[in-house]
Structures are given as structure tokens and as C-alpha cells.
Design a protein around this motif. Structure first.
Motif, mmCIF file in Angstrom:
data_model
loop_
_atom_site.group_PDB
_atom_site.id
_atom_site.type_symbol
_atom_site.label_atom_id
_atom_site.label_comp_id
_atom_site.label_asym_id
_atom_site.label_seq_id
_atom_site.Cartn_x
_atom_site.Cartn_y
_atom_site.Cartn_z
ATOM 1 N N SER A 190 1.083 -1.523 0.275
ATOM 2 C CA SER A 190 0.080 -0.064 0.036
ATOM 3 C C SER A 190 0.913 0.823 -0.220
ATOM 4 N N LEU A 191 1.744 1.224 0.981
ATOM 5 C CA LEU A 191 2.814 2.542 1.141
ATOM 6 C C LEU A 191 4.055 3.186 -0.778
ATOM 7 N N LEU A 192 4.447 1.989 -1.015
ATOM 8 C CA LEU A 192 5.259 1.697 -2.435
ATOM 9 C C LEU A 192 3.807 2.645 -3.722
ATOM 10 N N SER A 193 3.231 1.579 -3.429
ATOM 11 C CA SER A 193 1.700 2.448 -4.252
ATOM 12 C C SER A 193 1.996 3.819 -3.980
ATOM 13 N N GLU A 194 1.131 4.457 -3.281
ATOM 14 C CA GLU A 194 0.501 5.555 -2.578
ATOM 15 C C GLU A 194 1.635 6.788 -2.861
ATOM 16 N N TYR A 195 2.675 5.903 -1.735
ATOM 17 C CA TYR A 195 4.193 7.384 -1.746
ATOM 18 C C TYR A 195 5.404 6.589 -2.897
ATOM 19 N N PRO A 196 4.943 6.639 -4.068
ATOM 20 C CA PRO A 196 6.355 5.733 -4.947
ATOM 21 C C PRO A 196 7.633 7.162 -4.735
ATOM 22 N N GLY A 197 8.744 6.123 -4.135
ATOM 23 C CA GLY A 197 10.061 7.084 -4.002
ATOM 24 C C GLY A 197 10.489 7.845 -2.909
ATOM 25 N N TRP A 198 8.916 7.123 -1.655
ATOM 26 C CA TRP A 198 9.200 7.410 -0.539
ATOM 27 C C TRP A 198 9.875 6.447 0.081
ATOM 28 N N ARG A 199 10.489 6.705 1.219
ATOM 29 C CA ARG A 199 11.522 5.705 1.991
ATOM 30 C C ARG A 199 10.763 5.633 3.532
ATOM 31 N N LEU A 200 10.778 4.529 3.835
ATOM 32 C CA LEU A 200 10.340 4.239 5.801
ATOM 33 C C LEU A 200 11.376 4.722 7.157
ATOM 34 N N ASN A 201 12.019 5.339 7.355
ATOM 35 C CA ASN A 201 11.901 5.791 8.376
ATOM 36 C C ASN A 201 12.042 5.283 10.290
ATOM 37 N N SER A 202 10.742 5.584 10.783
ATOM 38 C CA SER A 202 10.283 4.771 11.497
ATOM 39 C C SER A 202 9.147 3.958 11.005
ATOM 40 N N THR A 203 8.592 2.777 12.140
ATOM 41 C CA THR A 203 7.674 2.467 12.576
ATOM 42 C C THR A 203 7.694 2.313 14.081
ATOM 43 N N VAL A 204 6.348 2.214 14.159
ATOM 44 C CA VAL A 204 5.953 2.246 15.870
ATOM 45 C C VAL A 204 4.002 1.730 15.471
ATOM 46 N N PHE A 205 4.346 0.036 16.027
ATOM 47 C CA PHE A 205 2.629 -0.806 16.310
ATOM 48 C C PHE A 205 2.444 -0.758 16.911
ATOM 49 N N LYS A 206 0.970 0.021 17.355
ATOM 50 C CA LYS A 206 0.461 -0.372 18.589
ATOM 51 C C LYS A 206 -0.659 -1.190 18.314
ATOM 52 N N VAL A 207 -1.368 -1.576 19.432
ATOM 53 C CA VAL A 207 -2.723 -3.068 19.627
ATOM 54 C C VAL A 207 -3.337 -2.506 20.661
ATOM 55 N N LYS A 208 -4.296 -2.366 21.013
ATOM 56 C CA LYS A 208 -5.298 -2.145 21.976
ATOM 57 C C LYS A 208 -6.005 -2.965 22.312
ATOM 58 N N TYR A 209 -5.964 -3.668 22.802
ATOM 59 C CA TYR A 209 -7.276 -5.158 23.337
ATOM 60 C C TYR A 209 -8.524 -4.691 24.506
ATOM 61 N N ALA A 210 -9.417 -5.005 24.449
ATOM 62 C CA ALA A 210 -10.209 -4.621 25.896
ATOM 63 C C ALA A 210 -11.350 -5.558 25.480
ATOM 64 N N ASN A 211 -11.452 -7.156 26.383
ATOM 65 C CA ASN A 211 -12.188 -7.944 26.312
ATOM 66 C C ASN A 211 -13.592 -7.266 25.876
ATOM 67 N N ASN A 212 -14.215 -8.419 24.714
ATOM 68 C CA ASN A 212 -15.863 -7.803 23.901
ATOM 69 C C ASN A 212 -15.761 -6.122 23.704
ATOM 70 N N LYS A 213 -14.503 -6.060 23.051
ATOM 71 C CA LYS A 213 -14.603 -4.923 22.270
ATOM 72 C C LYS A 213 -13.539 -5.164 21.310
ATOM 73 N N ASP A 214 -13.726 -3.961 19.360
ATOM 74 C CA ASP A 214 -13.176 -4.244 18.622
ATOM 75 C C ASP A 214 -11.627 -3.989 19.232
ATOM 76 N N VAL A 215 -10.422 -4.759 18.688
ATOM 77 C CA VAL A 215 -9.213 -4.445 19.052
ATOM 78 C C VAL A 215 -9.132 -2.987 17.983
ATOM 79 N N GLU A 216 -8.279 -2.658 18.531
ATOM 80 C CA GLU A 216 -8.367 -1.857 17.572
ATOM 81 C C GLU A 216 -6.200 -1.786 16.993
ATOM 82 N N ARG A 217 -5.781 -1.332 15.746
ATOM 83 C CA ARG A 217 -4.418 -2.263 15.179
ATOM 84 C C ARG A 217 -4.097 -0.889 14.612
ATOM 85 N N VAL A 218 -3.115 -0.105 14.877
ATOM 86 C CA VAL A 218 -2.145 1.264 13.970
ATOM 87 C C VAL A 218 -1.219 1.116 13.554
#
Length: 182
Positions: A127-155
């Protein structure tokens, strides 16, 4: 009479030849190669609801390993078990950490996960390669929030660079850009 005898001999020879081929095909293979494997320790996943909610087979291996550890942890083995209504345990590895809250029955009811500089899933990379050609990845942070009986948020919180420009992106696991800012 000689022709009949020749035909019988020929048919018998063909039958025997066919039988030999069948018997030969049934002979077991004699060259067996052995592979030494590392010891594998299996432990039951005690918090299946949590594991099924957060598990992403395309996530980085370090993320999967830590989520599996949190899901498999048995709080009854802790010296603190039975003394409180809830328990906070922190699981860490070289990529990040999971802060997990367990109730007094040992069920993982809430977690906050943060991983830095992990490999992106293929969907997100493409997705990044197609939407942002020529850009390179500098940093990543992956966050996940879970609460029982709720939707999980992954960003993913990503910073990409091109020439002297920096762009901060918030991307979901399907590769959809949720927000961007300079």
C-alpha cells in the motif's frame, strides 16, 4: 501346435514381467535422511479470546511471540495470585512490550501493546509503495489496544521521508491511511 506353445510362453513371460514391475514398485525407499530439530515446548493458550482477537498471522514474528506469551501466561503461578482483584503484567522483548491486565480468575481483560521498528506486513508495505512512490520508511511504531468484548485497534504510526520532506502516517493493518501530517 508350436504357435500355440509360443503364444502361451509369450503371454506367461509378459505376465511375469508385469508382476516383477509391480513388485519392484512396492519396494520401500532405502535412502532415508534424518533432520535434527530443536526442542519444542508446547504450552496451552489460556486466554483464547484475547489471542483470537489480537493474533495477526502477517504481523512481525516478535509481535506474535509476545502476544502468544501473554495469552499463554498462567497468573495462578504467580506469588501474587489470590491477593488482588486484578493484576498488571508487563511482557517485553527486543521489539516492544505488552501491558496486560488479568482479572482474579486469570482472564486477560485488557492490554496495550507497543512495538517499534518492526517489519511491516506485506499489505501495508504494498500500500505504501503504491501510494507513496519514492518515499522510504524512516520509523515504525505498531500499537494494539485490546479490551475484552470490544473491537481490537491495530494501528501503525509511520514516518516516511523523501528528499528533505517528512510525513507522519497512521495506517491500519489493511494498508489504509487513516491520517497523514507533516
Amino acid at each position: 501346435m508350436k504357435t500355440t506353445q509360443k503364444i502361451k510362453s509369450m503371454l506367461l513371460s509378459l505376465v511375469l514381467l508385469g508382476f516383477c514391475n509391480i513388485v519392484n514398485a512396492q519396494r520401500p525407499e532405502t535412502s532415508i535422511s534424518y533432520v535434527n530439530l530443536d526442542e519444542i515446548i508446547l504450552s496451552p493458550i489460556k486466554n483464547v479470546t484475547y489471542y483470537n482477537a489480537v493474533h495477526d498471522p502477517y504481523a512481525a514474528k516478535g509481535v506474535i511471540n509476545l502476544e502468544t506469551a501473554a495469552a499463554s501466561y498462567d497468573i495462578s503461578s504467580s506469588d501474587l495470585y489470590g491477593k488482588y482483584e486484578s493484576y498488571l503484567f508487563i511482557f517485553k522483548n527486543h521489539l516492544g512490550k505488552i501491558m496486560a491486565i488479568y482479572d482474579n480468575e486469570g482472564e486477560l481483560v485488557k492490554s496495550v501493546e507497543k512495538f517499534e521498528n518492526i517489519q511491516l506486513s506485506e499489505k501495508v508495505r504494498l500500500s505504501l509503495l503504491s501510494e507513496y512512490p519514492g518515499w522510504r520508511l524512516n520509523s515504525t511504531v505498531f500499537k494494539v489496544k485490546y479490551a475484552n468484548n470490544k473491537d481490537v485497534e491495530r494501528v501503525y504510526h509511520l514516518q516516511i521521508v523523501k528528499d528533505d520532506k517528512k510525513l507522519n502516517l497512521k495506517v491500519n493493518c489493511d494498508g489504509d491511511v487513516l491520517s497523514s501530517r507533516n
